[in-house]
Motif scaffolding. Structure first.
Motif, PDB file in Angstrom:
ATOM      1  N   PRO A   1       0.852  -1.072   0.255  1.00 50.55           N
ATOM      2  CA  PRO A   1      -0.032   0.019  -0.048  1.00 50.55           C
ATOM      3  C   PRO A   1       0.795   1.432   0.056  1.00 50.55           C
ATOM      4  O   PRO A   1       2.094   1.351   0.213  1.00 50.55           O
ATOM      5  CB  PRO A   1      -0.675  -0.005   1.254  1.00 50.55           C
ATOM      6  N   GLY A   2       0.348   2.211  -0.333  1.00 49.30           N
ATOM      7  CA  GLY A   2       1.018   3.636  -0.517  1.00 49.30           C
ATOM      8  C   GLY A   2       1.748   4.277   0.482  1.00 49.30           C
ATOM      9  O   GLY A   2       2.918   4.543   0.688  1.00 49.30           O
ATOM     10  N   ARG A   3       0.926   3.933   1.838  1.00 51.58           N
ATOM     11  CA  ARG A   3       1.750   4.446   3.042  1.00 51.58           C
ATOM     12  C   ARG A   3       3.045   3.370   3.575  1.00 51.58           C
ATOM     13  O   ARG A   3       4.104   4.075   3.784  1.00 51.58           O
ATOM     14  CB  ARG A   3       0.767   4.567   4.406  1.00 51.58           C
ATOM     15  N   LEU A   4       2.816   2.080   3.353  1.00 55.75           N
ATOM     16  CA  LEU A   4       3.940   1.314   3.606  1.00 55.75           C
ATOM     17  C   LEU A   4       5.142   1.212   2.505  1.00 55.75           C
ATOM     18  O   LEU A   4       6.223   1.005   2.882  1.00 55.75           O
ATOM     19  CB  LEU A   4       3.339  -0.103   3.614  1.00 55.75           C
ATOM     20  N   ARG A   5       4.666   1.683   1.317  1.00 57.05           N
ATOM     21  CA  ARG A   5       5.644   2.081   0.184  1.00 57.05           C
ATOM     22  C   ARG A   5       6.783   3.168   0.680  1.00 57.05           C
ATOM     23  O   ARG A   5       7.768   3.265   0.403  1.00 57.05           O
ATOM     24  CB  ARG A   5       4.961   2.185  -1.081  1.00 57.05           C
ATOM     25  N   ALA A   6       6.081   4.207   1.265  1.00 57.33           N
ATOM     26  CA  ALA A   6       6.791   5.486   1.678  1.00 57.33           C
ATOM     27  C   ALA A   6       7.679   5.080   2.907  1.00 57.33           C
ATOM     28  O   ALA A   6       8.832   5.508   2.921  1.00 57.33           O
ATOM     29  CB  ALA A   6       5.778   6.599   2.015  1.00 57.33           C
ATOM     30  N   VAL A   7       7.268   4.275   3.628  1.00 56.12           N
ATOM     31  CA  VAL A   7       8.043   3.966   4.778  1.00 56.12           C
ATOM     32  C   VAL A   7       9.193   2.911   4.294  1.00 56.12           C
ATOM     33  O   VAL A   7      10.317   3.140   4.894  1.00 56.12           O
ATOM     34  CB  VAL A   7       7.245   2.865   5.918  1.00 56.12           C
ATOM     35  N   SER A   8       9.060   2.179   3.420  1.00 55.75           N
ATOM     36  CA  SER A   8       9.799   1.215   2.813  1.00 55.75           C
ATOM     37  C   SER A   8      10.999   1.848   2.165  1.00 55.75           C
ATOM     38  O   SER A   8      12.303   1.578   2.148  1.00 55.75           O
ATOM     39  CB  SER A   8       9.384   0.161   1.613  1.00 55.75           C
ATOM     40  N   LYS A   9      10.663   3.105   1.454  1.00 52.30           N
ATOM     41  CA  LYS A   9      11.720   4.046   0.847  1.00 52.30           C
ATOM     42  C   LYS A   9      12.883   4.508   1.696  1.00 52.30           C
ATOM     43  O   LYS A   9      13.926   4.843   1.349  1.00 52.30           O
ATOM     44  CB  LYS A   9      11.116   5.136  -0.062  1.00 52.30           C
ATOM     45  N   VAL A  10      12.620   4.839   3.114  1.00 48.43           N
ATOM     46  CA  VAL A  10      13.213   5.422   3.873  1.00 48.43           C
ATOM     47  C   VAL A  10      13.892   4.604   5.060  1.00 48.43           C
ATOM     48  O   VAL A  10      14.689   4.937   5.913  1.00 48.43           O
ATOM     49  CB  VAL A  10      12.723   6.504   4.668  1.00 48.43           C
ATOM     50  N   ASN A  11      13.466   3.111   4.902  1.00 48.62           N
ATOM     51  CA  ASN A  11      13.744   2.150   5.743  1.00 48.62           C
ATOM     52  C   ASN A  11      15.215   1.764   5.526  1.00 48.62           C
ATOM     53  O   ASN A  11      15.630   1.254   4.188  1.00 48.62           O
ATOM     54  CB  ASN A  11      13.018   1.010   6.088  1.00 48.62           C
ATOM     55  N   PRO A  12      16.388   1.644   6.243  1.00 51.46           N
ATOM     56  CA  PRO A  12      17.719   1.185   6.296  1.00 51.46           C
ATOM     57  C   PRO A  12      17.821  -0.268   5.698  1.00 51.46           C
ATOM     58  O   PRO A  12      18.330  -0.586   5.146  1.00 51.46           O
ATOM     59  CB  PRO A  12      18.442   1.609   7.362  1.00 51.46           C
ATOM     60  N   LEU A  13      16.683  -0.808   6.405  1.00 53.65           N
ATOM     61  CA  LEU A  13      16.732  -2.311   6.328  1.00 53.65           C
ATOM     62  C   LEU A  13      16.381  -2.768   4.478  1.00 53.65           C
ATOM     63  O   LEU A  13      16.823  -3.719   4.184  1.00 53.65           O
ATOM     64  CB  LEU A  13      15.882  -3.022   7.098  1.00 53.65           C
ATOM     65  N   SER A  14      15.603  -1.743   4.096  1.00 54.27           N
ATOM     66  CA  SER A  14      15.315  -1.892   2.615  1.00 54.27           C
ATOM     67  C   SER A  14      16.640  -1.917   1.814  1.00 54.27           C
ATOM     68  O   SER A  14      16.757  -2.850   0.805  1.00 54.27           O
ATOM     69  CB  SER A  14      14.314  -1.054   2.308  1.00 54.27           C
ATOM     70  N   CYS A  15      17.560  -1.072   2.172  1.00 51.73           N
ATOM     71  CA  CYS A  15      18.695  -0.963   1.522  1.00 51.73           C
ATOM     72  C   CYS A  15      19.729  -1.954   1.807  1.00 51.73           C
ATOM     73  O   CYS A  15      20.301  -2.393   0.902  1.00 51.73           O
ATOM     74  CB  CYS A  15      19.610   0.481   2.037  1.00 51.73           C
ATOM     75  N   GLN A  16      19.477  -2.743   2.884  1.00 52.81           N
ATOM     76  CA  GLN A  16      20.332  -3.941   3.512  1.00 52.81           C
ATOM     77  C   GLN A  16      19.702  -5.221   2.531  1.00 52.81           C
ATOM     78  O   GLN A  16      20.594  -5.829   1.808  1.00 52.81           O
ATOM     79  CB  GLN A  16      20.348  -4.180   4.823  1.00 52.81           C
ATOM     80  N   VAL A  17      18.386  -5.296   2.338  1.00 55.96           N
ATOM     81  CA  VAL A  17      18.059  -6.306   1.426  1.00 55.96           C
ATOM     82  C   VAL A  17      18.479  -5.947  -0.058  1.00 55.96           C
ATOM     83  O   VAL A  17      18.647  -7.064  -0.704  1.00 55.96           O
ATOM     84  CB  VAL A  17      16.502  -6.411   1.643  1.00 55.96           C
ATOM     85  N   ASP A  18      18.142  -4.947  -0.542  1.00 57.76           N
ATOM     86  CA  ASP A  18      18.603  -4.541  -1.700  1.00 57.76           C
ATOM     87  C   ASP A  18      19.890  -4.877  -2.136  1.00 57.76           C
ATOM     88  O   ASP A  18      20.416  -5.555  -3.183  1.00 57.76           O
ATOM     89  CB  ASP A  18      18.197  -3.048  -2.134  1.00 57.76           C
ATOM     90  N   ALA A  19      20.922  -4.517  -1.038  1.00 56.45           N
ATOM     91  CA  ALA A  19      22.256  -4.914  -1.308  1.00 56.45           C
ATOM     92  C   ALA A  19      22.589  -6.436  -1.464  1.00 56.45           C
ATOM     93  O   ALA A  19      23.355  -7.028  -2.065  1.00 56.45           O
ATOM     94  CB  ALA A  19      23.167  -4.031  -0.279  1.00 56.45           C
ATOM     95  N   LEU A  20      21.879  -6.927  -0.407  1.00 55.55           N
ATOM     96  CA  LEU A  20      22.149  -8.524  -0.353  1.00 55.55           C
ATOM     97  C   LEU A  20      21.641  -9.095  -1.523  1.00 55.55           C
ATOM     98  O   LEU A  20      22.151 -10.231  -2.093  1.00 55.55           O
ATOM     99  CB  LEU A  20      21.443  -9.304   0.954  1.00 55.55           C
TER     100      LEU A  20
END
Length: 74
Positions: free
Chosen positions: A17-36
């Motif tokens: 959903p839109g709000r969770l998508r916004a949270v995901s963009k600023v979440n450092p764990l998303s960057c970690q998952v993307d890098a892995l």
């Protein structure tokens, strides 16, 4: 909400959903998952940006923790 739930580790970002998508963009764990994913699976990733975000998040977390631990207990 936990940082794990707000990352893209469980669900792809376009499905969120839109709000969770916004949270995901600023979440450092998303960057970690993307890098892995980029390193392990060979998917397109932004490794330099991911590592920069993770380095800044680790520095901010360490600074906050040391500031909180330096305060005398009341």
């Amino acid at each position: 909400m936990s940082p794990f739930f707000g990352s893209d580790a469980l669900y792809p970002v376009p499905v969120m959903p839109g709000r969770l998508r916004a949270v995901s963009k600023v979440n450092p764990l998303s960057c970690q998952v993307d890098a892995l994913r980029g390193l392990l699976l060979g998917t397109p990733a932004h490794l330099a940006a991911d590592f920069a975000v993770l380095t800044v998040a680790a520095a901010l977390g360490s600074t906050a923790a040391s500031a909180l631990l330096a305060r005398p207990a009341r």
